[in-house]
Design a protein around this motif. Structure first.
Motif, PDB file in Angstrom:
ATOM      1  N   SER A  30       0.867  -1.177   0.000  1.00 35.50           N
ATOM      2  CA  SER A  30       0.000   0.000   0.000  1.00 35.50           C
ATOM      3  C   SER A  30       0.901   1.222   0.000  1.00 35.50           C
ATOM      4  N   THR A  31       0.932   1.934  -1.129  1.00 40.96           N
ATOM      5  CA  THR A  31       1.820   3.104  -1.195  1.00 40.96           C
ATOM      6  C   THR A  31       1.384   4.149  -0.166  1.00 40.96           C
ATOM      7  N   GLY A  32       0.066   4.252   0.083  1.00 44.88           N
ATOM      8  CA  GLY A  32      -0.423   5.188   1.106  1.00 44.88           C
ATOM      9  C   GLY A  32       0.161   4.851   2.474  1.00 44.88           C
ATOM     10  N   LEU A  35       3.899   5.606   2.626  1.00 48.71           N
ATOM     11  CA  LEU A  35       4.163   7.046   2.748  1.00 48.71           C
ATOM     12  C   LEU A  35       3.823   7.557   4.148  1.00 48.71           C
ATOM     13  N   ARG A  36       2.694   7.078   4.700  1.00 50.38           N
ATOM     14  CA  ARG A  36       2.318   7.527   6.056  1.00 50.38           C
ATOM     15  C   ARG A  36       3.355   7.093   7.093  1.00 50.38           C
ATOM     16  N   GLU A  37       3.902   5.878   6.902  1.00 47.73           N
ATOM     17  CA  GLU A  37       4.967   5.430   7.822  1.00 47.73           C
ATOM     18  C   GLU A  37       6.173   6.360   7.730  1.00 47.73           C
ATOM     19  N   GLY A  56      -4.264  16.155  -0.150  1.00 50.04           N
ATOM     20  CA  GLY A  56      -5.009  15.222  -1.003  1.00 50.04           C
ATOM     21  C   GLY A  56      -4.472  15.160  -2.426  1.00 50.04           C
ATOM     22  N   ASP A  57      -3.299  15.785  -2.647  1.00 52.86           N
ATOM     23  CA  ASP A  57      -2.672  15.711  -3.976  1.00 52.86           C
ATOM     24  C   ASP A  57      -1.869  14.431  -4.128  1.00 52.86           C
ATOM     25  N   LEU A  58      -1.441  14.162  -5.357  1.00 53.06           N
ATOM     26  CA  LEU A  58      -0.607  12.978  -5.574  1.00 53.06           C
ATOM     27  C   LEU A  58       0.865  13.316  -5.370  1.00 53.06           C
ATOM     28  N   VAL A  59       1.575  12.379  -4.820  1.00 53.71           N
ATOM     29  CA  VAL A  59       3.029  12.465  -4.668  1.00 53.71           C
ATOM     30  C   VAL A  59       3.652  12.208  -6.047  1.00 53.71           C
ATOM     31  N   ALA A  60       4.840  12.788  -6.292  1.00 55.61           N
ATOM     32  CA  ALA A  60       5.489  12.669  -7.606  1.00 55.61           C
ATOM     33  C   ALA A  60       5.681  11.210  -8.031  1.00 55.61           C
ATOM     34  N   LEU A  63       9.085   9.420  -7.231  1.00 62.36           N
ATOM     35  CA  LEU A  63       9.272   8.970  -5.847  1.00 62.36           C
ATOM     36  C   LEU A  63       8.531   7.650  -5.608  1.00 62.36           C
ATOM     37  N   ILE A  64       7.290   7.608  -6.071  1.00 65.87           N
ATOM     38  CA  ILE A  64       6.473   6.405  -5.892  1.00 65.87           C
ATOM     39  C   ILE A  64       7.125   5.222  -6.617  1.00 65.87           C
ATOM     40  N   LEU A  65       7.641   5.485  -7.818  1.00 65.59           N
ATOM     41  CA  LEU A  65       8.220   4.392  -8.603  1.00 65.59           C
ATOM     42  C   LEU A  65       9.495   3.857  -7.962  1.00 65.59           C
ATOM     43  N   ASP A  84      -2.025  -1.932  -3.737  1.00 63.60           N
ATOM     44  CA  ASP A  84      -3.187  -1.235  -3.174  1.00 63.60           C
ATOM     45  C   ASP A  84      -2.887   0.269  -3.178  1.00 63.60           C
ATOM     46  N   GLY A  85      -3.604   0.996  -4.026  1.00 63.37           N
ATOM     47  CA  GLY A  85      -3.351   2.443  -4.125  1.00 63.37           C
ATOM     48  C   GLY A  85      -2.230   2.779  -5.105  1.00 63.37           C
ATOM     49  N   PHE A  86      -1.795   1.816  -5.856  1.00 66.16           N
ATOM     50  CA  PHE A  86      -0.770   1.970  -6.901  1.00 66.16           C
ATOM     51  C   PHE A  86      -1.125   1.019  -8.032  1.00 66.16           C
ATOM     52  N   PRO A  87      -1.011   1.406  -9.286  1.00 67.97           N
ATOM     53  CA  PRO A  87      -0.654   2.732  -9.784  1.00 67.97           C
ATOM     54  C   PRO A  87      -1.816   3.711  -9.694  1.00 67.97           C
ATOM     55  N   ARG A  88      -1.478   5.002  -9.760  1.00 69.61           N
ATOM     56  CA  ARG A  88      -2.499   6.038  -9.711  1.00 69.61           C
ATOM     57  C   ARG A  88      -2.430   6.945 -10.923  1.00 69.61           C
ATOM     58  N   THR A  89      -1.438   6.750 -11.780  1.00 71.45           N
ATOM     59  CA  THR A  89      -1.339   7.527 -13.033  1.00 71.45           C
ATOM     60  C   THR A  89      -0.951   6.552 -14.147  1.00 71.45           C
ATOM     61  N   LEU A  91       1.470   6.937 -16.193  1.00 73.90           N
ATOM     62  CA  LEU A  91       2.921   6.757 -16.167  1.00 73.90           C
ATOM     63  C   LEU A  91       3.322   5.675 -15.156  1.00 73.90           C
ATOM     64  N   GLN A  92       2.702   5.704 -13.987  1.00 71.81           N
ATOM     65  CA  GLN A  92       2.994   4.656 -12.986  1.00 71.81           C
ATOM     66  C   GLN A  92       2.616   3.276 -13.533  1.00 71.81           C
ATOM     67  N   ALA A  93       1.501   3.218 -14.258  1.00 72.79           N
ATOM     68  CA  ALA A  93       1.051   1.928 -14.799  1.00 72.79           C
ATOM     69  C   ALA A  93       2.033   1.403 -15.845  1.00 72.79           C
ATOM     70  N   THR A 135      -6.278  10.203  13.154  1.00 72.06           N
ATOM     71  CA  THR A 135      -4.865  10.016  12.902  1.00 72.06           C
ATOM     72  C   THR A 135      -4.457  10.379  11.466  1.00 72.06           C
ATOM     73  N   ARG A 136      -5.386  10.360  10.518  1.00 68.21           N
ATOM     74  CA  ARG A 136      -5.007  10.662   9.135  1.00 68.21           C
ATOM     75  C   ARG A 136      -5.243  12.132   8.821  1.00 68.21           C
ATOM     76  N   ASP A 137      -4.159  12.810   8.377  1.00 63.95           N
ATOM     77  CA  ASP A 137      -4.264  14.234   8.055  1.00 63.95           C
ATOM     78  C   ASP A 137      -5.215  14.507   6.897  1.00 63.95           C
ATOM     79  N   LYS A 146     -10.898  16.540  -2.478  1.00 59.09           N
ATOM     80  CA  LYS A 146      -9.763  16.714  -3.385  1.00 59.09           C
ATOM     81  C   LYS A 146      -9.279  15.349  -3.877  1.00 59.09           C
ATOM     82  N   ARG A 147      -9.194  14.384  -2.964  1.00 56.70           N
ATOM     83  CA  ARG A 147      -8.709  13.052  -3.351  1.00 56.70           C
ATOM     84  C   ARG A 147      -9.637  12.411  -4.372  1.00 56.70           C
ATOM     85  N   LEU A 148     -10.925  12.655  -4.197  1.00 54.75           N
ATOM     86  CA  LEU A 148     -11.894  12.108  -5.144  1.00 54.75           C
ATOM     87  C   LEU A 148     -11.737  12.764  -6.521  1.00 54.75           C
TER      88      LEU A 148
HETATM   89  P1  AMP Z   1      -4.149   6.176   0.104  1.00 57.66           P
HETATM   90  O1  AMP Z   1      -3.937   5.697   1.496  1.00 57.66           O
HETATM   91  O2  AMP Z   1      -3.889   5.133  -0.939  1.00 57.66           O
HETATM   92  O3  AMP Z   1      -5.471   6.859  -0.096  1.00 57.66           O
HETATM   93  O4  AMP Z   1      -3.031   7.305  -0.158  1.00 57.66           O
HETATM   94  C1  AMP Z   1      -2.948   8.461   0.651  1.00 57.66           C
HETATM   95  C2  AMP Z   1      -2.154   9.546  -0.088  1.00 57.66           C
HETATM   96  O5  AMP Z   1      -0.826   9.100  -0.356  1.00 57.66           O
HETATM   97  C3  AMP Z   1      -2.716   9.950  -1.442  1.00 57.66           C
HETATM   98  O6  AMP Z   1      -3.763  10.898  -1.351  1.00 57.66           O
HETATM   99  C4  AMP Z   1      -1.463  10.520  -2.110  1.00 57.66           C
HETATM  100  O7  AMP Z   1      -1.150  11.800  -1.594  1.00 57.66           O
HETATM  101  C5  AMP Z   1      -0.385   9.561  -1.632  1.00 57.66           C
HETATM  102  N1  AMP Z   1      -0.253   8.391  -2.531  1.00 57.66           N
HETATM  103  C6  AMP Z   1      -0.514   7.089  -2.220  1.00 57.66           C
HETATM  104  N2  AMP Z   1      -0.274   6.289  -3.266  1.00 57.66           N
HETATM  105  C7  AMP Z   1       0.152   7.095  -4.269  1.00 57.66           C
HETATM  106  C8  AMP Z   1       0.535   6.864  -5.614  1.00 57.66           C
HETATM  107  N3  AMP Z   1       0.537   5.607  -6.142  1.00 57.66           N
HETATM  108  N4  AMP Z   1       0.893   7.929  -6.367  1.00 57.66           N
HETATM  109  C9  AMP Z   1       0.914   9.186  -5.850  1.00 57.66           C
HETATM  110  N5  AMP Z   1       0.556   9.484  -4.594  1.00 57.66           N
HETATM  111  C10 AMP Z   1       0.178   8.445  -3.796  1.00 57.66           C
END
Ligand code: AMP
Length: 193
Positions: A30-32, A35-37, A56-60, A63-65, A84-89, A91-93, A135-137, A146-148
């Motif tokens: 889970s990339t989310g 990142l949270r860790e 609620g924006d996407l991380v570059a 970095l994710i790759l 889970d939560g990857f890919p999100r673009t 390019l990531q796919a 706990t989640r910002d 925004k995330r939606l």
């Molecule tokens: P999630 O827990 O999957 O909803 O992810 C929480 C947040 O982490 C997202 O709103 C993004 O800011 C970042 N994030 C998680 N996965 C990705 C990803 N694959 N690409 C870009 N940003 C990500």
């Protein structure tokens, strides 16, 4: 077996990914969560992404790759990987397919959790209200909206992408959690047999 679970925030990707992981003895990326860790541990990556996630924006993509490539390299002998939560673009796919093929691995399944957007929005608003001081910002109303919208613009094009390129299944994510799980399990079992 390598599987992507695709769907908007609040669709239940994390819950269903954990279920598959436990039942089939796979690993879950889970990339989310990763990142949270990093944010909690205040690593250099964490400091870089903290504000982006909170908004609620996407991380570059780069970095994710980097994170995912490393994870795949370290887990290439596992029975299965759930993304889970990857890919999100797109390019990531594209890059995911390249990384997998560099290890002679492939993408076996893409499962979309299809949800009714209006119900989802009210569901995530309730969640945001219940979790004020949580706990989640990014679990407040503005960040969730925004995330939606980010999902619609940047991630939902992956549905057509995978319909063309992969074994794509759509599961009704509005059913009870156990029903959703049953449907996913039956898709996996058919692939495994
Ligand atoms: P999630 O827990 O999957 O909803 O992810 C929480 C947040 O982490 C997202 O709103 C993004 O800011 C970042 N994030 C998680 N996965 C990705 C990803 N694959 N690409 C870009 N940003 C990500």
């Amino acid at each position: 077996m390598n599987i992507i679970i695709l769907g908007p925030p609040g669709a239940g990707k994390g819950t269903q990914s954990s279920m598959i992981t436990d039942l089939f003895d796979f690993v879950q990326f889970s990339t989310g969560d990763i990142l949270r860790e990093a944010v909690d541990a205040k690593t250099s990556i964490g400091l870089k992404v903290k504000d982006i996630i909170a908004k609620g924006d996407l991380v570059a993509d780069e970095l994710i790759l980097e994170i995912i490539s490393q994870k795949i390299a370290n887990n290439k002998n596992e029975k299965g990987i759930i993304f889970d939560g990857f890919p999100r673009t797109i390019l990531q796919a594209d890059e995911l397919l390249k990384v997998l093929s560099s290890y002679e691995m492939k993408l076996d399944l893409v499962i979309e959790l299809a949800v009714d957007e209006n119900i989802l929005l009210s569901r995530i608003e309730t969640r945001a209200a219940e979790n004020s001081g949580n706990t989640r910002d990014d679990d407040n109303k503005d960040a969730l909206k925004k995330r939606l919208s980010v999902y619609h613009k940047q991630t939902s094009p992956l549905i057509d992408y995978y319909k063309k390129h992969s074994n794509f299944f759509s599961v009704d994510g509005m059913m009870e959690i156990n029903k959703v799980s049953e449907n996913i399990i039956s898709i996996l079992n058919k692939r495994l047999n």
